[in-house]
Scaffold this motif. Sequence first.
Motif, PDB file in Angstrom:
ATOM      1  N   THR A  83     -44.318   7.056  -1.273  1.00 36.28           N
ATOM      2  CA  THR A  83     -42.909   7.439  -1.115  1.00 36.28           C
ATOM      3  C   THR A  83     -42.254   7.798  -2.452  1.00 36.28           C
ATOM      4  OG1 THR A  83     -42.340   5.083  -1.149  1.00 36.28           O
ATOM      5  CG2 THR A  83     -42.537   6.130   1.005  1.00 36.28           C
ATOM      6  N   ASP A  84     -42.855   7.349  -3.576  1.00 35.78           N
ATOM      7  CA  ASP A  84     -42.303   7.730  -4.876  1.00 35.78           C
ATOM      8  C   ASP A  84     -42.378   9.236  -5.076  1.00 35.78           C
ATOM      9  OD1 ASP A  84     -42.128   4.985  -6.683  1.00 35.78           O
ATOM     10  OD2 ASP A  84     -43.641   4.896  -5.113  1.00 35.78           O
ATOM     11  N   ARG A  85     -43.462   9.840  -4.603  1.00 39.35           N
ATOM     12  CA  ARG A  85     -43.617  11.301  -4.699  1.00 39.35           C
ATOM     13  C   ARG A  85     -42.535  11.985  -3.862  1.00 39.35           C
ATOM     14  NH1 ARG A  85     -45.109  14.982  -1.376  1.00 39.35           N
ATOM     15  NH2 ARG A  85     -45.468  13.359   0.165  1.00 39.35           N
ATOM     16  N   TRP A  86     -42.266  11.451  -2.664  1.00 32.11           N
ATOM     17  CA  TRP A  86     -41.226  12.022  -1.803  1.00 32.11           C
ATOM     18  C   TRP A  86     -39.863  11.921  -2.490  1.00 32.11           C
ATOM     19  CZ3 TRP A  86     -36.608  10.807   0.303  1.00 32.11           C
ATOM     20  CH2 TRP A  86     -36.140  11.591   1.354  1.00 32.11           C
ATOM     21  N   ALA A  87     -39.576  10.760  -3.070  1.00 28.08           N
ATOM     22  CA  ALA A  87     -38.292  10.562  -3.732  1.00 28.08           C
ATOM     23  C   ALA A  87     -38.115  11.544  -4.886  1.00 28.08           C
ATOM     24  CB  ALA A  87     -38.187   9.124  -4.238  1.00 28.08           C
ATOM     25  N   GLU A  88     -39.201  11.834  -5.577  1.00 28.83           N
ATOM     26  CA  GLU A  88     -39.148  12.799  -6.672  1.00 28.83           C
ATOM     27  C   GLU A  88     -38.763  14.178  -6.160  1.00 28.83           C
ATOM     28  OE1 GLU A  88     -41.921  12.570 -10.518  1.00 28.83           O
ATOM     29  OE2 GLU A  88     -42.898  13.566  -8.827  1.00 28.83           O
ATOM     30  N   LEU A  89     -39.313  14.579  -5.025  1.00 26.98           N
ATOM     31  CA  LEU A  89     -38.981  15.873  -4.434  1.00 26.98           C
ATOM     32  C   LEU A  89     -37.533  15.899  -3.932  1.00 26.98           C
ATOM     33  CD1 LEU A  89     -42.274  16.488  -2.407  1.00 26.98           C
ATOM     34  CD2 LEU A  89     -41.549  17.713  -4.457  1.00 26.98           C
ATOM     35  N   ALA A 172     -37.447   5.536   1.969  1.00 28.39           N
ATOM     36  CA  ALA A 172     -37.662   6.678   1.084  1.00 28.39           C
ATOM     37  C   ALA A 172     -36.335   7.217   0.553  1.00 28.39           C
ATOM     38  CB  ALA A 172     -38.428   7.774   1.829  1.00 28.39           C
ATOM     39  N   ILE A 173     -35.330   7.282   1.412  1.00 28.88           N
ATOM     40  CA  ILE A 173     -34.010   7.760   0.997  1.00 28.88           C
ATOM     41  C   ILE A 173     -33.415   6.832  -0.055  1.00 28.88           C
ATOM     42  CG2 ILE A 173     -31.639   8.150   1.775  1.00 28.88           C
ATOM     43  CD1 ILE A 173     -32.823   9.044   4.474  1.00 28.88           C
ATOM     44  N   ASP A 174     -33.526   5.530   0.191  1.00 21.74           N
ATOM     45  CA  ASP A 174     -32.998   4.553  -0.767  1.00 21.74           C
ATOM     46  C   ASP A 174     -33.714   4.673  -2.115  1.00 21.74           C
ATOM     47  OD1 ASP A 174     -31.314   3.631   1.200  1.00 21.74           O
ATOM     48  OD2 ASP A 174     -32.588   1.933   1.761  1.00 21.74           O
ATOM     49  N   LEU A 175     -35.019   4.927  -2.074  1.00 23.76           N
ATOM     50  CA  LEU A 175     -35.779   5.059  -3.311  1.00 23.76           C
ATOM     51  C   LEU A 175     -35.349   6.293  -4.091  1.00 23.76           C
ATOM     52  CD1 LEU A 175     -38.108   3.776  -4.933  1.00 23.76           C
ATOM     53  CD2 LEU A 175     -39.663   5.311  -3.724  1.00 23.76           C
ATOM     54  N   ALA A 176     -34.989   7.355  -3.385  1.00 25.10           N
ATOM     55  CA  ALA A 176     -34.524   8.569  -4.058  1.00 25.10           C
ATOM     56  C   ALA A 176     -33.167   8.355  -4.722  1.00 25.10           C
ATOM     57  CB  ALA A 176     -34.440   9.724  -3.057  1.00 25.10           C
ATOM     58  N   ARG A 177     -32.377   7.441  -4.179  1.00 27.94           N
ATOM     59  CA  ARG A 177     -31.060   7.166  -4.751  1.00 27.94           C
ATOM     60  C   ARG A 177     -31.144   6.252  -5.966  1.00 27.94           C
ATOM     61  NH1 ARG A 177     -28.208   6.064   1.126  1.00 27.94           N
ATOM     62  NH2 ARG A 177     -28.008   8.268   1.756  1.00 27.94           N
ATOM     63  N   TRP A 178     -32.044   5.286  -5.928  1.00 24.86           N
ATOM     64  CA  TRP A 178     -32.216   4.387  -7.065  1.00 24.86           C
ATOM     65  C   TRP A 178     -33.636   3.856  -7.084  1.00 24.86           C
ATOM     66  CZ3 TRP A 178     -33.582  -0.635  -8.278  1.00 24.86           C
ATOM     67  CH2 TRP A 178     -33.316  -1.015  -9.607  1.00 24.86           C
ATOM     68  N   GLU A 179     -34.261   3.947  -8.253  1.00 17.60           N
ATOM     69  CA  GLU A 179     -35.634   3.482  -8.441  1.00 17.60           C
ATOM     70  C   GLU A 179     -35.690   2.634  -9.705  1.00 17.60           C
ATOM     71  OE1 GLU A 179     -40.139   5.412  -8.351  1.00 17.60           O
ATOM     72  OE2 GLU A 179     -38.405   6.668  -8.792  1.00 17.60           O
ATOM     73  N   SER A 180     -36.192   1.419  -9.585  1.00 18.38           N
ATOM     74  CA  SER A 180     -36.245   0.529 -10.739  1.00 18.38           C
ATOM     75  C   SER A 180     -37.182   1.090 -11.798  1.00 18.38           C
ATOM     76  CB  SER A 180     -36.719  -0.863 -10.315  1.00 18.38           C
ATOM     77  OG  SER A 180     -38.082  -0.818  -9.915  1.00 18.38           O
ATOM     78  N   PRO A 181     -36.914   0.804 -13.067  1.00 23.47           N
ATOM     79  CA  PRO A 181     -37.787   1.301 -14.137  1.00 23.47           C
ATOM     80  C   PRO A 181     -39.235   0.857 -13.974  1.00 23.47           C
ATOM     81  CG  PRO A 181     -35.722   0.477 -15.048  1.00 23.47           C
ATOM     82  CD  PRO A 181     -35.730   0.099 -13.605  1.00 23.47           C
ATOM     83  N   SER A 182     -39.442  -0.376 -13.496  1.00 23.17           N
ATOM     84  CA  SER A 182     -40.817  -0.853 -13.334  1.00 23.17           C
ATOM     85  C   SER A 182     -41.549  -0.087 -12.247  1.00 23.17           C
ATOM     86  CB  SER A 182     -40.816  -2.349 -12.999  1.00 23.17           C
ATOM     87  OG  SER A 182     -40.126  -2.600 -11.788  1.00 23.17           O
ATOM     88  N   LYS A 183     -40.845   0.201 -11.141  1.00 28.10           N
ATOM     89  CA  LYS A 183     -41.487   0.947 -10.059  1.00 28.10           C
ATOM     90  C   LYS A 183     -41.756   2.389 -10.477  1.00 28.10           C
ATOM     91  CE  LYS A 183     -41.144   1.903  -5.108  1.00 28.10           C
ATOM     92  NZ  LYS A 183     -42.551   1.471  -4.924  1.00 28.10           N
ATOM     93  N   ARG A 184     -40.800   2.950 -11.186  1.00 24.23           N
ATOM     94  CA  ARG A 184     -40.993   4.324 -11.665  1.00 24.23           C
ATOM     95  C   ARG A 184     -42.154   4.400 -12.646  1.00 24.23           C
ATOM     96  NH1 ARG A 184     -40.921   9.460 -10.389  1.00 24.23           N
ATOM     97  NH2 ARG A 184     -40.551  10.825 -12.162  1.00 24.23           N
ATOM     98  N   GLY A 185     -42.212   3.433 -13.552  1.00 22.08           N
ATOM     99  CA  GLY A 185     -43.298   3.407 -14.514  1.00 22.08           C
ATOM    100  C   GLY A 185     -44.648   3.211 -13.852  1.00 22.08           C
ATOM    101  N   SER A 186     -44.685   2.347 -12.830  1.00 23.22           N
ATOM    102  CA  SER A 186     -45.932   2.113 -12.107  1.00 23.22           C
ATOM    103  C   SER A 186     -46.426   3.387 -11.434  1.00 23.22           C
ATOM    104  CB  SER A 186     -45.717   1.013 -11.062  1.00 23.22           C
ATOM    105  OG  SER A 186     -46.879   0.816 -10.288  1.00 23.22           O
TER     106      SER A 186
END
Length: 398
Positions: A83-89, A172-186
């Motif tokens: 879902t991180d890829r989806w949030a990026e899009l 997925a929508i929530d992740l697109a609005r805010w993503e923690s630095p640790s999750k983004r880095g992972s």
Amino acid sequence: MASSISSSEETVHQKQDALPSGLRLTAANRPGMAQPVPERDIPQQPWGAMAIAVTVLLLLFTSLWEWKMRTLELIPGDLGRNTDRWAELRKEIDKRNVPVVIVGDSRILYDSDLDRATQLIGVRPVQLGIPGTSGLPILQDLADDPNFKGVAIVGMMESAYFDLTGSREQKAIDLARWESPSKRGSFLIQRALSHGLAMLDDDYKLSTLIFRLDSDWRQGVKGPRHGVWKPQETGSGGQVWLWRRIEHDRRFSEHIRYIWVHYEVPPEPLDDQIIRNISIGTKVAVDKIRARGGDVVFVRPPSAPDVREVEDRHIPRARGWDVILATTHSNGIHFDDLPAAQNLTLPEGGHTTRACATVFTDAYLRALVGKTAFLHLQLDAPPALSTRNCVPPSLTVP
């Protein structure tokens, strides 16, 4: 005169010196005294040789596991259903003017060739389909985003679109609005490593493979036979295909077909009130997008006859597709009405092969060009395709 403390310390040192090598005094040997730092002899070992041996074994077993995963047709760079890829899009819509967005479930996700779309309409759609979800929450999210003023192509497999019991799309929508630095880095680390290692595929992690060993042995516990093992292959730029192995591995394709027919679609007809609620929610979202100058069109991807029979028992075209188009005053294209998209190859009954996805994309985009002002066929667009471009001649129905 020596103090009593000095005398005690001397006695302790004498006792400690008297102990065999490798042993130390315990708290019981030193009542009333502060605890010293433990002392332990480190035996002499060939640490350099041991480190080299461990490194060699690690590289050996990692290479063997990677080789095994590639024999299963896993490929490097495949991020699966991340879902991180989806949030990026999704964030692309807030960064630039996006003229075409595709939303929906896995049907429109796997059955759309973004490269072919670019050749036909001159822009590359942003693919926001999510497997196993309804396209309505994503459409509503776009409707509430003032940055989106383009056309949304909504893929509709009725049994998925009219089912809002899942939570994956909202996560997925929530992740697109805010993503923690640790999750983004992972995610960034995983993406960088996955370009060289097929073994990082989430659907083939060791823990996942161990879970699949449970062949429904436990009474009342849902086992791995009721889930799709690996449905997709994720490429670059948002392109997603049906996993290539499913196209020729009958065991895999039949396993997924069994799930579609027996588990994914409820056997009973859908309640009329649910249909009304979903239709009204869709109309509200469509009206918001059109009020900003955008548009919404719908696409119904193909199903194999046996899967379509189950889907129609739950919600037939007249109660689902036709109602949505009438309620929202929208245009759309149903695969029933696309001659160029008939008799496509659907290995597991619900999704096309990647070759037939190109044919289906060609067919539905050419049909939509005349149904919305946002889509224009390029002057140098390639010739139209047909079923014969992806189905072997021996299997093509005249």
